[in-house]
Design a protein around this motif. Structure first.
Motif, PDB file in Angstrom:
ATOM      1  N   MET A  18      39.951 -17.272   7.268  1.00  0.00           N
ATOM      2  CA  MET A  18      39.851 -15.823   7.279  1.00  0.00           C
ATOM      3  C   MET A  18      38.393 -15.348   7.413  1.00  0.00           C
ATOM      4  SD  MET A  18      41.684 -13.455   4.498  1.00  0.00           S
ATOM      5  CE  MET A  18      41.193 -11.753   4.311  1.00  0.00           C
ATOM      6  N   ILE A  19      37.427 -16.150   6.908  1.00  0.00           N
ATOM      7  CA  ILE A  19      36.026 -15.693   6.997  1.00  0.00           C
ATOM      8  C   ILE A  19      35.396 -16.038   8.345  1.00  0.00           C
ATOM      9  CG2 ILE A  19      35.728 -15.721   4.499  1.00  0.00           C
ATOM     10  CD1 ILE A  19      34.043 -18.166   4.619  1.00  0.00           C
ATOM     11  N   GLY A  20      35.845 -17.098   9.002  1.00  0.00           N
ATOM     12  CA  GLY A  20      35.335 -17.436  10.336  1.00  0.00           C
ATOM     13  C   GLY A  20      34.075 -18.292  10.316  1.00  0.00           C
ATOM     14  N   ASN A  21      33.515 -18.488  11.476  1.00  0.00           N
ATOM     15  CA  ASN A  21      32.361 -19.367  11.671  1.00  0.00           C
ATOM     16  C   ASN A  21      31.159 -18.953  10.814  1.00  0.00           C
ATOM     17  OD1 ASN A  21      29.933 -20.577  13.090  1.00  0.00           O
ATOM     18  ND2 ASN A  21      31.575 -21.352  14.394  1.00  0.00           N
ATOM     19  N   THR A  22      30.382 -19.956  10.368  1.00  0.00           N
ATOM     20  CA  THR A  22      29.174 -19.682   9.571  1.00  0.00           C
ATOM     21  C   THR A  22      28.250 -18.695  10.292  1.00  0.00           C
ATOM     22  OG1 THR A  22      29.283 -21.931   8.698  1.00  0.00           O
ATOM     23  CG2 THR A  22      27.171 -20.795   8.471  1.00  0.00           C
ATOM     24  N   ASN A  23      28.113 -18.883  11.582  1.00  0.00           N
ATOM     25  CA  ASN A  23      27.264 -18.000  12.383  1.00  0.00           C
ATOM     26  C   ASN A  23      28.075 -16.759  12.814  1.00  0.00           C
ATOM     27  OD1 ASN A  23      25.827 -16.741  14.478  1.00  0.00           O
ATOM     28  ND2 ASN A  23      24.818 -18.676  15.031  1.00  0.00           N
ATOM     29  N   SER A  24      27.677 -15.616  12.295  1.00  0.00           N
ATOM     30  CA  SER A  24      28.465 -14.388  12.535  1.00  0.00           C
ATOM     31  C   SER A  24      28.607 -14.062  14.027  1.00  0.00           C
ATOM     32  CB  SER A  24      27.815 -13.201  11.830  1.00  0.00           C
ATOM     33  OG  SER A  24      27.543 -13.530  10.498  1.00  0.00           O
ATOM     34  N   GLU A  25      27.588 -14.425  14.811  1.00  0.00           N
ATOM     35  CA  GLU A  25      27.677 -14.142  16.255  1.00  0.00           C
ATOM     36  C   GLU A  25      28.750 -15.006  16.907  1.00  0.00           C
ATOM     37  OE1 GLU A  25      23.553 -14.535  17.032  1.00  0.00           O
ATOM     38  OE2 GLU A  25      23.225 -12.531  16.212  1.00  0.00           O
ATOM     39  N   LYS A  26      28.797 -16.287  16.498  1.00  0.00           N
ATOM     40  CA  LYS A  26      29.862 -17.164  17.001  1.00  0.00           C
ATOM     41  C   LYS A  26      31.215 -16.659  16.514  1.00  0.00           C
ATOM     42  CE  LYS A  26      27.469 -21.536  17.653  1.00  0.00           C
ATOM     43  NZ  LYS A  26      27.042 -22.713  16.866  1.00  0.00           N
ATOM     44  N   ALA A  27      31.253 -16.192  15.269  1.00  0.00           N
ATOM     45  CA  ALA A  27      32.515 -15.671  14.721  1.00  0.00           C
ATOM     46  C   ALA A  27      32.997 -14.491  15.573  1.00  0.00           C
ATOM     47  CB  ALA A  27      32.334 -15.245  13.270  1.00  0.00           C
ATOM     48  N   ARG A  28      32.079 -13.634  15.975  1.00  0.00           N
ATOM     49  CA  ARG A  28      32.468 -12.476  16.806  1.00  0.00           C
ATOM     50  C   ARG A  28      33.043 -12.941  18.147  1.00  0.00           C
ATOM     51  NH1 ARG A  28      28.929  -9.595  13.737  1.00  0.00           N
ATOM     52  NH2 ARG A  28      26.998 -10.418  14.616  1.00  0.00           N
ATOM     53  N   ARG A  36      33.435 -12.525   8.769  1.00  0.00           N
ATOM     54  CA  ARG A  36      32.042 -12.676   9.204  1.00  0.00           C
ATOM     55  C   ARG A  36      31.803 -11.960  10.536  1.00  0.00           C
ATOM     56  NH1 ARG A  36      31.230 -18.910   7.057  1.00  0.00           N
ATOM     57  NH2 ARG A  36      30.069 -18.361   5.168  1.00  0.00           N
ATOM     58  N   ALA A  37      32.819 -11.971  11.406  1.00  0.00           N
ATOM     59  CA  ALA A  37      32.687 -11.253  12.680  1.00  0.00           C
ATOM     60  C   ALA A  37      32.497  -9.764  12.420  1.00  0.00           C
ATOM     61  CB  ALA A  37      33.918 -11.486  13.539  1.00  0.00           C
ATOM     62  N   LYS A  38      33.252  -9.248  11.424  1.00  0.00           N
ATOM     63  CA  LYS A  38      33.214  -7.798  11.176  1.00  0.00           C
ATOM     64  C   LYS A  38      31.984  -7.361  10.393  1.00  0.00           C
ATOM     65  CE  LYS A  38      37.997  -7.527  10.411  1.00  0.00           C
ATOM     66  NZ  LYS A  38      39.069  -7.139   9.529  1.00  0.00           N
ATOM     67  N   TYR A  39      31.591  -8.171   9.394  1.00  0.00           N
ATOM     68  CA  TYR A  39      30.561  -7.691   8.466  1.00  0.00           C
ATOM     69  C   TYR A  39      29.251  -8.473   8.503  1.00  0.00           C
ATOM     70  CZ  TYR A  39      34.736  -5.477   6.553  1.00  0.00           C
ATOM     71  OH  TYR A  39      35.884  -4.772   6.406  1.00  0.00           O
ATOM     72  N   GLY A  40      29.230  -9.657   9.161  1.00  0.00           N
ATOM     73  CA  GLY A  40      28.019 -10.474   9.156  1.00  0.00           C
ATOM     74  C   GLY A  40      27.070 -10.078  10.271  1.00  0.00           C
ATOM     75  N   ARG A  41      25.809 -10.581  10.192  1.00  0.00           N
ATOM     76  CA  ARG A  41      24.839 -10.260  11.224  1.00  0.00           C
ATOM     77  C   ARG A  41      24.482 -11.500  12.050  1.00  0.00           C
ATOM     78  NH1 ARG A  41      19.364  -8.405   8.933  1.00  0.00           N
ATOM     79  NH2 ARG A  41      19.008 -10.650   8.998  1.00  0.00           N
ATOM     80  N   ASP A  42      24.186 -12.627  11.366  1.00  0.00           N
ATOM     81  CA  ASP A  42      23.730 -13.835  12.075  1.00  0.00           C
ATOM     82  C   ASP A  42      24.161 -15.083  11.314  1.00  0.00           C
ATOM     83  OD1 ASP A  42      21.969 -13.889   9.918  1.00  0.00           O
ATOM     84  OD2 ASP A  42      20.409 -12.819  11.016  1.00  0.00           O
ATOM     85  N   GLU A  43      23.395 -16.190  11.476  1.00  0.00           N
ATOM     86  CA  GLU A  43      23.820 -17.446  10.838  1.00  0.00           C
ATOM     87  C   GLU A  43      23.478 -17.471   9.346  1.00  0.00           C
ATOM     88  OE1 GLU A  43      21.250 -17.070  12.705  1.00  0.00           O
ATOM     89  OE2 GLU A  43      19.717 -18.630  12.481  1.00  0.00           O
ATOM     90  N   GLN A  44      22.630 -16.577   8.898  1.00  0.00           N
ATOM     91  CA  GLN A  44      22.286 -16.530   7.470  1.00  0.00           C
ATOM     92  C   GLN A  44      22.973 -15.358   6.761  1.00  0.00           C
ATOM     93  OE1 GLN A  44      18.314 -17.367   5.584  1.00  0.00           O
ATOM     94  NE2 GLN A  44      18.347 -15.143   5.372  1.00  0.00           N
ATOM     95  N   CYS A  45      22.791 -14.176   7.293  1.00  0.00           N
ATOM     96  CA  CYS A  45      23.401 -12.988   6.679  1.00  0.00           C
ATOM     97  C   CYS A  45      24.824 -12.887   7.216  1.00  0.00           C
ATOM     98  CB  CYS A  45      22.594 -11.745   7.018  1.00  0.00           C
ATOM     99  SG  CYS A  45      20.933 -11.830   6.358  1.00  0.00           S
TER     100      CYS A  45
END
Ligand code: GDP
Ligand code: MG
Length: 206
Positions: free
Chosen positions: A91-101, A109-118
């Protein structure tokens, strides 16, 4: 015969970059069928973050991760569900939010994350780590399989049903005005797990 379901627990964290979306994320957690067994808002010190992420201490991004995770309050939740660990990781997706998107556009992470750290949220990656992480935040939480299915039935049949049956039989005979309070009082007075206090016991005959 009932099929035993494998209820697992996992640790979820809403990281400092996403706490302003905490309610929204919690809503999605509940709608996905997780139970929130425990929840805490905490602001970890850098030392506590280093301990929590000690598996990553040799990574080049470790100091930056520690600084990020100690930069503000976080929401920590102990979640339970069938296959909770993989279910929450999916449900949270890939560690890297950009990959998750790109790969899991509906993931948290796709919806609320920014990058591989945040990347908005944390999820335990194994049963062993889930147990360690849950203890880290909720040291009094008992980590043991939740009795369900046949084991729950056995537990109730052995430990509770005989007493409850006696109580209900007596309740039907007496038909009190307030049956709930009557039942509560009866159970307290007839609790088979309470040591019997009887003045005749322990009296030593002269
Ligand atoms: P997770 O299990 O998906 O959270 O990922 P990891 O266990 O590999 O990493 C732990 C956390 O460290 C991640 O959630 C990110 O916040 C951070 N992280 C992981 N990889 C990187 C990276 O390459 N650079 C930076 N700056 N942070 C990272
Ligand atoms: Mg991890």
């Amino acid at each position: 015969m009932d099929k035993d379901i494998h209820v697992q627990r996992t640790l979820a964290i809403i990281k400092p970059d996403a706490v302003n979306k905490a309610e929204e994320i919690e809503d999605q957690v509940l709608r996905a069928g997780f139970s929130i067994l425990n929840k805490r808002w905490v602001h970890l010190s850098p030392e506590q973050c280093s301990e929590f992420y000690s598996d990553h201490s040799s990574k080049i991004f470790f100091p930056s991760l520690v600084a990020f995770m100690s930069s503000g309050p976080i929401v920590v939740m102990e979640l339970a569900k069938e296959n909770a660990i993989s279910s929450w990781r999916n449900m949270i997706g890939n560690t890297n939010s950009e990959k998750a998107r790109a790969e899991q556009p509906d993931s948290i992470r796709a919806k609320y994350g920014r990058d591989e750290q945040c990347n908005a949220v944390h999820g335990s990656d194994s049963e062993l780590n889930a147990e360690r992480e849950i203890r880290f935040f909720f040291s009094r939480s008992v980590i043991e399989p939740i009795p369900i299915g046949q084991s729950a039935k056995d537990y109730l049949e052995n430990k509770l049903n005989p007493t409850v049956l006696k109580a209900l039989t007596q309740l039907c005979k007496e038909k009190p005005q307030d049956p709930v309070t009557w039942l509560a009082d009866w159970l307290l007075a007839n609790n088979p797990y309470k040591p019997l206090v009887n003045s005749k016991v322990n009296v030593i005959e002269a």
